[in-house]
Design an enzyme around this catalytic site. Structure first.
Site, short mmCIF file in Angstrom:
data_model
loop_
_atom_site.label_atom_id
_atom_site.label_comp_id
_atom_site.label_asym_id
_atom_site.label_seq_id
_atom_site.Cartn_x
_atom_site.Cartn_y
_atom_site.Cartn_z
N GLY A 59 0.79 -1.23 0.00
CA GLY A 59 0.00 0.00 0.00
C GLY A 59 0.82 1.28 0.00
O GLY A 59 0.38 2.28 0.56
N ASN B 268 1.41 3.22 -2.62
CA ASN B 268 0.62 4.21 -3.36
C ASN B 268 -0.59 4.66 -2.55
O ASN B 268 -0.98 5.83 -2.60
CB ASN B 268 0.18 3.65 -4.71
CG ASN B 268 1.18 3.94 -5.81
OD1 ASN B 268 1.59 5.09 -5.99
ND2 ASN B 268 1.60 2.91 -6.53
N MET C 225 -3.90 -6.89 -7.28
CA MET C 225 -3.36 -7.91 -8.18
C MET C 225 -4.44 -8.91 -8.60
O MET C 225 -4.32 -10.11 -8.39
CB MET C 225 -2.18 -8.61 -7.53
CG MET C 225 -1.06 -7.69 -7.11
SD MET C 225 -0.44 -6.67 -8.46
CE MET C 225 0.48 -7.89 -9.38
N ILE D 34 -7.12 -9.67 -12.02
CA ILE D 34 -7.66 -9.31 -13.33
C ILE D 34 -9.18 -9.23 -13.16
O ILE D 34 -9.83 -10.19 -12.74
CB ILE D 34 -7.28 -10.34 -14.40
CG1 ILE D 34 -5.77 -10.31 -14.62
CG2 ILE D 34 -8.01 -10.05 -15.70
CD1 ILE D 34 -5.26 -11.37 -15.58
N ASN E 257 -6.24 3.15 -12.60
CA ASN E 257 -5.16 2.23 -12.25
C ASN E 257 -3.83 2.91 -12.51
O ASN E 257 -3.74 3.82 -13.34
CB ASN E 257 -5.26 0.95 -13.09
CG ASN E 257 -4.20 -0.07 -12.72
OD1 ASN E 257 -3.98 -0.35 -11.55
ND2 ASN E 257 -3.53 -0.63 -13.72
N HIS F 147 0.18 1.84 -13.50
CA HIS F 147 0.96 0.72 -14.03
C HIS F 147 2.43 1.13 -14.14
O HIS F 147 2.72 2.22 -14.62
CB HIS F 147 0.42 0.30 -15.40
CG HIS F 147 1.11 -0.91 -15.96
ND1 HIS F 147 0.88 -2.18 -15.47
CD2 HIS F 147 2.03 -1.05 -16.94
CE1 HIS F 147 1.63 -3.04 -16.14
NE2 HIS F 147 2.33 -2.38 -17.03
N SER G 187 2.45 4.96 -15.54
CA SER G 187 1.29 5.52 -16.23
C SER G 187 0.04 5.36 -15.38
O SER G 187 -0.21 4.28 -14.84
CB SER G 187 1.05 4.77 -17.56
OG SER G 187 2.22 4.67 -18.34
N THR H 270 -10.27 -0.11 -18.67
CA THR H 270 -11.25 -0.66 -19.61
C THR H 270 -11.09 -2.18 -19.61
O THR H 270 -10.31 -2.73 -18.85
CB THR H 270 -11.03 -0.10 -21.03
OG1 THR H 270 -9.72 -0.51 -21.49
CG2 THR H 270 -11.11 1.42 -21.04
N GLU I 280 -9.68 -3.98 -21.69
CA GLU I 280 -8.36 -4.40 -22.18
C GLU I 280 -7.35 -4.25 -21.05
O GLU I 280 -7.19 -3.17 -20.48
CB GLU I 280 -7.93 -3.55 -23.37
CG GLU I 280 -6.58 -3.95 -23.94
CD GLU I 280 -6.07 -3.00 -25.01
OE1 GLU I 280 -4.92 -3.15 -25.42
OE2 GLU I 280 -6.83 -2.10 -25.41
N LEU I 281 -6.64 -5.32 -20.72
CA LEU I 281 -5.68 -5.30 -19.62
C LEU I 281 -4.62 -4.22 -19.85
O LEU I 281 -3.95 -4.22 -20.87
CB LEU I 281 -5.00 -6.67 -19.48
CG LEU I 281 -3.94 -6.77 -18.38
CD1 LEU I 281 -4.57 -6.62 -17.00
CD2 LEU I 281 -3.20 -8.11 -18.48
N ASP I 282 -4.50 -3.31 -18.86
CA ASP I 282 -3.52 -2.22 -18.93
C ASP I 282 -3.64 -1.44 -20.24
O ASP I 282 -2.65 -0.92 -20.76
CB ASP I 282 -2.10 -2.76 -18.77
CG ASP I 282 -1.87 -3.43 -17.43
OD1 ASP I 282 -2.53 -3.03 -16.46
OD2 ASP I 282 -1.04 -4.35 -17.35
#
Length: 216
Positions: free
Chosen positions: A15, A17, A93, A95, A110, A112, A139, A144, A146-148
Site C-alpha cells: 500500500g 501508493n 493484483m 484481473i 489504475n 501501471h 502511467s 477498460t 483491455e488489460l492495462d
C-alpha cells in the site's frame, strides 16, 4: 467549497501508493476523500495504513469465492456500500471481469509501472532493462476491458541508468508513482478529469495518447 469526492481504494499488498494518496488527501484543499480501503489479502499491509489513518477497511479474500464472477460481484457490493464517485486500484493484483469494469466505467483508475502501451502485465522493470530502454516510468490510466489498455491520463518518465537493476529502477519509478497518482485523483475529484467518448479529457481537452506528460 467543493463537495468531497468519495474514493474507494483496492489493494493487495504493502500500500505505498495508498499511503501517498492518504497523505495527499489530508491537504486542506483536496476534494478527494478516501472513504474505504478494500483488500483481497489478509496480509496486505495497506490495511494497517488505512486503519492508522482512521479509514474504513474491508477484507474480501478471493480464495473464498467460486470464481472471478462471484468474487467481483461481492466486491461490487462492498464498494457500492460506500457510494464512491471514484474507485482506485493501488497494487490490486486481480484481473477484473468485464462486468466489474463496465459497472465502474469512467470512474475506475489504475497505475501501471511502465510507459504504456509498453510492457503491459508483470515484470515491467526487468523487461525495460532487457530491452535496453533509455527511459522507463509509470502511467495512470482509466481501466477498460483491455488489460492495462485504457486511455492514459498521465505518465512520468524516469531515465534508465547504466548500472540499474530491476530493484533500483523500481524504486525510482515508485517515487514518481507517488506523485502522479495523487495528481490524477485530484484532477478527477476537482471535476477536471473525465473519460469521454474520445478518451481521457482534462479541462475539456482530449489528452494525448501518451497522457499528460509529468516532469518533476
Amino acid at each position: 467549497m467543493m463537495a468531497d469526492c468519495n474514493v474507494v481504494v483496492l489493494i493487495s499488498g504493502s500500500g505505498s501508493n495508498l499511503q501517498a494518496l492518504i497523505d495527499s488527501t489530508r491537504a486542506g484543499d483536496q476534494p478527494a476523500r478516501i472513504c474505504a480501503v478494500i483488500a483481497n489479502r489478509a496480509d496486505a499491509y495497506g490495511l494497517e495504513r488505512a486503519k492508522a489513518a482512521g479509514i474504513a477497511t474491508r477484507l474480501l479474500d478471493h480464495k473464498a469465492f467460486d470464481g472471478r464472477e462471484a468474487f467481483d460481484a461481492a466486491l461490487i457490493e462492498a464498494i457500492d456500500g460506500f457510494d464512491p464517485q471514484l474507485v482506485v486500484l493501488a497494487g490490486f493484483m486481480r484481473i477484473l471481469t468485464p462486468g466489474f469494469v463496465r459497472h465502474y466505467a469512467g470512474r475506475l483508475l489504475n497505475i501501471h509501472p511502465s510507459l504504456l502501451p509498453k510492457y503491459k502485465g508483470l515484470h515491467t522493470h526487468q523487461r525495460a532493462l532487457e530491452a535496453g530502454d533509455s527511459e522507463h516510468g509509470c502511467s495512470v490510466h482509466f481501466v477498460t476491458e483491455e488489460l492495462d489498455g485504457g486511455p492514459l491520463v498521465v505518465q512520468a518518465v524516469v531515465p534508465v541508468q547504466p548500472d540499474d537493476s530491476p530493484d533500483s529502477l523500481a524504486q525510482r519509478v515508485h517515487e514518481q508513482e507517488h506523485l502522479i497518482y495523487p495528481l490524477a485523483v485530484r484532477w478527477f475529484a476537482e471535476g477536471r478529469l473525465r473519460l469521454g467518448e474520445q478518451g481521457a479529457m482534462l479541462d475539456g481537452q482530449k489528452l494525448p495518447s501518451s497522457g499528460h506528460p509529468f516532469r518533476t
